[in-house]
Design a protein around this motif. Sequence first.
Motif, short mmCIF file in Angstrom:
data_model
loop_
_atom_site.label_atom_id
_atom_site.label_comp_id
_atom_site.label_asym_id
_atom_site.label_seq_id
_atom_site.Cartn_x
_atom_site.Cartn_y
_atom_site.Cartn_z
N SER A 15 35.09 43.15 48.27
CA SER A 15 35.60 43.49 46.93
C SER A 15 36.72 42.53 46.53
O SER A 15 36.80 42.12 45.37
CB SER A 15 35.99 44.96 46.80
OG SER A 15 36.61 45.41 47.95
N GLN A 34 36.72 40.08 43.23
CA GLN A 34 37.81 40.04 42.25
C GLN A 34 38.37 38.63 42.11
O GLN A 34 38.76 38.20 41.04
CB GLN A 34 38.93 41.00 42.67
CG GLN A 34 38.62 42.44 42.32
CD GLN A 34 39.49 43.44 43.05
OE1 GLN A 34 40.47 43.07 43.69
NE2 GLN A 34 39.12 44.70 42.96
N GLN A 35 38.39 37.90 43.20
CA GLN A 35 38.94 36.54 43.16
C GLN A 35 37.91 35.53 42.64
O GLN A 35 38.19 34.33 42.56
CB GLN A 35 39.39 36.12 44.57
CG GLN A 35 40.58 36.91 45.11
CD GLN A 35 40.65 36.88 46.64
OE1 GLN A 35 39.95 36.12 47.29
NE2 GLN A 35 41.50 37.74 47.20
#
Length: 325
Positions: free
Chosen positions: A295, A299-300
């Motif tokens: 996750s 997100q990155q």
Amino acid sequence: MAQTRRVVLASRPVGEPKPSDFRIEDYTPPVPGNGEVLLRTIWLSLDPYMRGRMSDGPSYATPVQVDGVMEGGTVSEVIASNNPGFAKGDIVLSRAGWQTHAISDGRGLGKIDPALAPVSTAVGVLGMPGMTAYTGLLDIGKPRAGETVVVAAASGAVGSAVGQIAKIKGARAVGIAGGKDKCEHVKHELGFDECLDHRDPHLAAKLKEACPKGIDVYFENVGGAVWDAVSPLLNDFARIPVCGLIAQYNMTELPGGPDRTPQLFRQVLTKRLTIRGFIVRDFADQAEAFGRDVSAWLQQGKIKYKEDVVEGSGSFPAAGHLTRP
Ligand SMILES: NC(=O)c1ccc[n+]([C@@H]2O[C@H](COP(=O)([O-])OP(=O)(O)OC[C@H]3O[C@@H](n4cnc5c(N)ncnc54)[C@H](OP(=O)(O)O)[C@@H]3O)[C@@H](O)[C@H]2O)c1
């Protein structure tokens, strides 16, 4: 000085090596220069890897040149020394090859302590073959008490140590060797639980009988028909140190056809590949780390994904990965 003789590779063998692929030569006794020692060969170890050195096909090692002295590990005596690290009379492990005498500058020589064991063991059970057995079995095979370890070429330098170390670790040791005499030696003198003849036409059935709980470690020295007998008996999570494939060494080419196992095993051995099957639930304890890392990577923007969505339950059979009823 005693006669100086060497064996050179006269031609590259095709299939099984013949005496005419080698030439025995007398040569001028070598004289050690500054920093050098003169070695007399006491023991020369003849090992299966030498077959590979006679060929110039792709290999992890450089081949012996035609007209070159055949390579080999030796136990040698220093009979003259101009090197402060070695004295006359020292016994050393060397790679002097197939010759009675050799010059060395001392690099790569290992002193042998004759008080430890007969010096011949430095090219046997206390040398390269013994260490092959010890490391391959314990590092890759990881036998546990009560498990079954099978090894072929069981009367040979490597296999004989594999089975005995397996016994020391509390495993059941089943050997496969060529002929009645070798099998009796393996069972009665080396203490394996069972030993079977690889030439027995009923090898597969007898191996099944000898391994009632299946096989947990198969130490691969041979390949070919032995592998065919072993593979159906492997237990879940069995380990297979791929050490050698002696059944292939004299082949001019690997067998063709749909069974690519011989090619695969050669790649596994020479490139030291790690191949391990798994079922995702084996790693259930990593679920938390997985969720956290992936996750964060999403997100990155380090992991991207695309969803192929098909609407309607009627489309299930033809749909791709993601459907919405
Ligand atoms: N990976 C490494 O670093 C490493 C290091 C050392 C050795 N090895 C490998 O380990 C294996 C054993 O070496 P070793 O020094 O113990 O050998 P060894 O003492 O010379 O014994 C070789 C044995 O192989 C058996 N053999 C030959 N062809 C066979 C076949 N088609 N099917 C079944 N058995 C066969 C022979 O038994 P019979 O003639 O009685 O059938 C012979 O006793 C070899 O494959 C070698 O290349 C690998």
